[in-house]
Design a protein around this motif. Sequence first.
Motif, PDB file in Angstrom:
ATOM      1  N   ILE A  10       0.868  -1.178   0.000  1.00  0.00           N
ATOM      2  CA  ILE A  10       0.000   0.000   0.000  1.00  0.00           C
ATOM      3  C   ILE A  10       0.900   1.221   0.000  1.00  0.00           C
ATOM      4  O   ILE A  10       1.607   1.486   0.971  1.00  0.00           O
ATOM      5  CB  ILE A  10      -0.937   0.029   1.227  1.00  0.00           C
ATOM      6  CG1 ILE A  10      -1.728  -1.281   1.337  1.00  0.00           C
ATOM      7  CG2 ILE A  10      -1.871   1.233   1.139  1.00  0.00           C
ATOM      8  CD1 ILE A  10      -2.557  -1.394   2.609  1.00  0.00           C
ATOM      9  N   ALA A  11       0.888   1.963  -1.108  1.00  0.00           N
ATOM     10  CA  ALA A  11       1.856   3.039  -1.312  1.00  0.00           C
ATOM     11  C   ALA A  11       1.509   4.333  -0.587  1.00  0.00           C
ATOM     12  O   ALA A  11       2.396   5.027  -0.093  1.00  0.00           O
ATOM     13  CB  ALA A  11       2.011   3.313  -2.801  1.00  0.00           C
ATOM     14  N   SER A  12       0.255   4.689  -0.529  1.00  0.00           N
ATOM     15  CA  SER A  12      -0.122   5.965   0.068  1.00  0.00           C
ATOM     16  C   SER A  12      -0.029   5.915   1.593  1.00  0.00           C
ATOM     17  O   SER A  12      -0.425   4.932   2.215  1.00  0.00           O
ATOM     18  CB  SER A  12      -1.552   6.346  -0.329  1.00  0.00           C
ATOM     19  OG  SER A  12      -1.920   7.553   0.311  1.00  0.00           O
ATOM     20  N   THR A  13       0.482   6.977   2.156  1.00  0.00           N
ATOM     21  CA  THR A  13       0.565   7.095   3.615  1.00  0.00           C
ATOM     22  C   THR A  13      -0.271   8.266   4.130  1.00  0.00           C
ATOM     23  O   THR A  13      -0.282   8.544   5.314  1.00  0.00           O
ATOM     24  CB  THR A  13       2.031   7.297   4.055  1.00  0.00           C
ATOM     25  OG1 THR A  13       2.533   8.506   3.464  1.00  0.00           O
ATOM     26  CG2 THR A  13       2.913   6.134   3.631  1.00  0.00           C
ATOM     27  N   ARG A  14      -0.964   8.923   3.240  1.00  0.00           N
ATOM     28  CA  ARG A  14      -1.703  10.138   3.582  1.00  0.00           C
ATOM     29  C   ARG A  14      -2.911   9.813   4.477  1.00  0.00           C
ATOM     30  O   ARG A  14      -3.625   8.851   4.212  1.00  0.00           O
ATOM     31  CB  ARG A  14      -2.158  10.821   2.298  1.00  0.00           C
ATOM     32  CG  ARG A  14      -2.893  12.118   2.552  1.00  0.00           C
ATOM     33  CD  ARG A  14      -3.010  13.025   1.370  1.00  0.00           C
ATOM     34  NE  ARG A  14      -3.424  12.402   0.138  1.00  0.00           N
ATOM     35  CZ  ARG A  14      -3.384  13.019  -1.029  1.00  0.00           C
ATOM     36  NH1 ARG A  14      -2.928  14.260  -1.112  1.00  0.00           N
ATOM     37  NH2 ARG A  14      -3.794  12.424  -2.114  1.00  0.00           N
ATOM     38  N   PRO A  15      -3.149  10.624   5.525  1.00  0.00           N
ATOM     39  CA  PRO A  15      -4.362  10.429   6.324  1.00  0.00           C
ATOM     40  C   PRO A  15      -5.597  10.551   5.438  1.00  0.00           C
ATOM     41  O   PRO A  15      -5.647  11.388   4.544  1.00  0.00           O
ATOM     42  CB  PRO A  15      -4.305  11.577   7.346  1.00  0.00           C
ATOM     43  CG  PRO A  15      -2.853  11.939   7.429  1.00  0.00           C
ATOM     44  CD  PRO A  15      -2.303  11.709   6.044  1.00  0.00           C
ATOM     45  N   GLY A  16      -6.573   9.687   5.654  1.00  0.00           N
ATOM     46  CA  GLY A  16      -7.782   9.704   4.846  1.00  0.00           C
ATOM     47  C   GLY A  16      -7.633   9.052   3.491  1.00  0.00           C
ATOM     48  O   GLY A  16      -8.516   9.141   2.645  1.00  0.00           O
ATOM     49  N   ARG A  17      -6.539   8.374   3.267  1.00  0.00           N
ATOM     50  CA  ARG A  17      -6.242   7.749   1.973  1.00  0.00           C
ATOM     51  C   ARG A  17      -7.305   6.730   1.590  1.00  0.00           C
ATOM     52  O   ARG A  17      -7.894   6.081   2.444  1.00  0.00           O
ATOM     53  CB  ARG A  17      -4.879   7.068   2.037  1.00  0.00           C
ATOM     54  CG  ARG A  17      -4.864   5.935   3.052  1.00  0.00           C
ATOM     55  CD  ARG A  17      -3.474   5.499   3.410  1.00  0.00           C
ATOM     56  NE  ARG A  17      -3.543   4.586   4.557  1.00  0.00           N
ATOM     57  CZ  ARG A  17      -2.749   3.577   4.729  1.00  0.00           C
ATOM     58  NH1 ARG A  17      -1.784   3.330   3.866  1.00  0.00           N
ATOM     59  NH2 ARG A  17      -2.873   2.804   5.783  1.00  0.00           N
ATOM     60  N   VAL A  18      -7.507   6.580   0.295  1.00  0.00           N
ATOM     61  CA  VAL A  18      -8.413   5.545  -0.205  1.00  0.00           C
ATOM     62  C   VAL A  18      -7.644   4.279  -0.592  1.00  0.00           C
ATOM     63  O   VAL A  18      -8.253   3.255  -0.881  1.00  0.00           O
ATOM     64  CB  VAL A  18      -9.290   6.042  -1.381  1.00  0.00           C
ATOM     65  CG1 VAL A  18     -10.163   7.187  -0.944  1.00  0.00           C
ATOM     66  CG2 VAL A  18      -8.456   6.401  -2.588  1.00  0.00           C
ATOM     67  N   GLY A  19      -6.342   4.346  -0.561  1.00  0.00           N
ATOM     68  CA  GLY A  19      -5.527   3.185  -0.907  1.00  0.00           C
ATOM     69  C   GLY A  19      -5.741   2.001   0.011  1.00  0.00           C
ATOM     70  O   GLY A  19      -5.684   0.850  -0.428  1.00  0.00           O
TER      71      GLY A  19
END
Length: 190
Positions: A10-19
């Motif tokens: 899972i590449a995204s680490t952003r809060p609220g991510r849809v990944g």
Amino acid sequence: MSKLKLQVVIASTRPGRVGKPVADWFTDHARKDDRFEVEVADLAEINLPFLDEPKHPALQQYEHQHTRDWSARIAGSDAFVFVEPEYNYSMCAPLKNALDYLVVEWADKSAAIVSYGGISAGLRAAEHSKQTMTALQMMVVKPAISIPMVSQMIKGGQFQPTEIVEKSVKPLLNDLYRWGVTLKDMREKE
């Protein structure tokens, strides 16, 4: 039948991510396929710092425990599925960083991409990722999952794909397995 160890990254680490919901959906499918032993490598949880090893990763002379752990995880895997968003027409920084940490461990293994975004479905990020993965000697399979307007498919925190997206899983897993077995056999003969 040879079972492959598959890492779903899972590449995204952003809060609220849809990944994460997208990866959960894909992981459920992969775990139902008895050709794979599936692990999830969530870069938000792994939390690799920005590349902090003083020696080139090709030397595999790692000074930090987080790098040794990442190295062992990737070295022990046979195939990868990268679940990635598109940020500013390219791959997200945590994915590029995770790839750049290692060299030898990625080589001669199969890889596939599940990309998502707005109208572009993350395709530009996927193309940039393929360049890096190819340079690391991974075999990126042609079947991919490209999810346009992904936010419209998140309902109650769950990813609910269209029929077209749903049908794209099987061809991806088939090619990932075919190449993964071939490359594993090649690595074991060396």
